[in-house]
Scaffold this motif. Structure first.
Motif, short mmCIF file in Angstrom:
data_model
loop_
_atom_site.label_atom_id
_atom_site.label_comp_id
_atom_site.label_asym_id
_atom_site.label_seq_id
_atom_site.Cartn_x
_atom_site.Cartn_y
_atom_site.Cartn_z
N HIS A 1 -75.92 17.16 47.07
CA HIS A 1 -75.13 17.96 48.02
C HIS A 1 -74.94 17.20 49.33
O HIS A 1 -73.82 17.14 49.87
CB HIS A 1 -75.82 19.30 48.28
CG HIS A 1 -75.06 20.19 49.20
ND1 HIS A 1 -75.39 20.30 50.53
CD2 HIS A 1 -73.98 20.97 48.99
CE1 HIS A 1 -74.54 21.13 51.11
NE2 HIS A 1 -73.67 21.54 50.20
N ALA A 2 -75.99 16.59 49.83
CA ALA A 2 -75.89 15.81 51.07
C ALA A 2 -74.95 14.62 50.89
O ALA A 2 -74.15 14.31 51.78
CB ALA A 2 -77.28 15.35 51.50
N PHE B 1 -72.41 14.34 48.79
CA PHE B 1 -71.03 14.84 48.73
C PHE B 1 -70.54 15.22 50.12
O PHE B 1 -69.41 14.91 50.50
CB PHE B 1 -70.93 16.05 47.79
CG PHE B 1 -70.69 15.68 46.36
CD1 PHE B 1 -69.44 15.85 45.78
CD2 PHE B 1 -71.69 15.14 45.58
CE1 PHE B 1 -69.20 15.50 44.47
CE2 PHE B 1 -71.48 14.78 44.26
CZ PHE B 1 -70.22 14.96 43.70
N LYS B 2 -71.38 15.89 50.88
CA LYS B 2 -70.99 16.33 52.23
C LYS B 2 -70.68 15.12 53.12
O LYS B 2 -69.69 15.12 53.85
CB LYS B 2 -72.12 17.18 52.84
CG LYS B 2 -71.77 17.78 54.17
CD LYS B 2 -72.87 18.70 54.65
CE LYS B 2 -72.48 19.34 55.97
NZ LYS B 2 -73.50 20.28 56.43
N LEU B 3 -71.51 14.10 53.05
CA LEU B 3 -71.33 12.89 53.84
C LEU B 3 -69.97 12.23 53.55
O LEU B 3 -69.36 11.64 54.43
CB LEU B 3 -72.47 11.91 53.55
CG LEU B 3 -72.51 10.63 54.35
CD1 LEU B 3 -72.75 10.93 55.83
CD2 LEU B 3 -73.61 9.72 53.81
N ARG B 4 -69.51 12.35 52.32
CA ARG B 4 -68.24 11.73 51.91
C ARG B 4 -67.05 12.68 51.94
O ARG B 4 -65.96 12.31 51.55
CB ARG B 4 -68.42 11.12 50.52
CG ARG B 4 -69.26 9.88 50.59
CD ARG B 4 -69.94 9.54 49.30
NE ARG B 4 -70.81 8.38 49.49
CZ ARG B 4 -72.00 8.42 50.04
NH1 ARG B 4 -72.51 9.56 50.46
NH2 ARG B 4 -72.73 7.33 50.18
N GLY B 5 -67.29 13.92 52.40
CA GLY B 5 -66.20 14.88 52.48
C GLY B 5 -65.72 15.37 51.13
O GLY B 5 -64.57 15.80 50.99
N ASP C 1 -66.10 17.93 47.71
CA ASP C 1 -66.40 19.34 47.43
C ASP C 1 -67.50 19.43 46.37
O ASP C 1 -67.24 19.27 45.18
CB ASP C 1 -65.13 20.04 46.97
CG ASP C 1 -65.30 21.54 46.81
OD1 ASP C 1 -66.45 22.02 46.68
OD2 ASP C 1 -64.27 22.22 46.80
N PHE C 2 -68.73 19.70 46.81
CA PHE C 2 -69.87 19.76 45.90
C PHE C 2 -69.77 20.95 44.94
O PHE C 2 -70.08 20.83 43.76
CB PHE C 2 -71.17 19.82 46.69
CG PHE C 2 -72.40 19.76 45.84
CD1 PHE C 2 -72.68 18.65 45.06
CD2 PHE C 2 -73.29 20.82 45.81
CE1 PHE C 2 -73.82 18.59 44.26
CE2 PHE C 2 -74.44 20.77 45.04
CZ PHE C 2 -74.70 19.65 44.26
N ARG C 3 -69.31 22.08 45.43
CA ARG C 3 -69.19 23.26 44.55
C ARG C 3 -68.19 23.01 43.44
O ARG C 3 -68.42 23.40 42.30
CB ARG C 3 -68.82 24.49 45.35
CG ARG C 3 -69.95 24.98 46.21
CD ARG C 3 -69.53 26.19 47.02
NE ARG C 3 -70.55 26.53 47.97
CZ ARG C 3 -71.26 27.64 47.92
NH1 ARG C 3 -71.04 28.53 46.99
NH2 ARG C 3 -72.18 27.87 48.82
#
Length: 70
Positions: free
Chosen positions: A28-29, A31-35, A37-39
């Motif tokens: 999750h982290a 994915f967030k760092l790279r912008g 969509d983890f969901r």
């Protein structure tokens, strides 16, 4: 069941991340760092081509381990 197996072979999934020693929290982290969509990733996975195009060491490690298991 056959459809699930085909899809998981063609796409990177959270199961592949776990098989490579990763976990959902770290993913999750990442994915967030790279912008990213983890969901959406959890629902649909990510195409192998898209994952390779990221040209990321962590993603490549997971893809290499996935290929070795196939």
């Amino acid at each position: 069941r056959r459809e699930e197996a085909r899809v998981s072979r063609d796409r990177l999934t959270i199961d592949d991340i776990r098989a490579a020693g990763g976990g959902a929290r770290g993913a999750h982290a990442w994915f967030k760092l790279r912008g990213l969509d983890f969901r959406k990733f959890l629902r649909e996975g990510m195409s192998i081509e898209e994952a390779r195009a990221l040209d990321d060491g962590h993603a490549n490690k997971i893809l290499d381990r996935k290929a070795a298991r196939s």
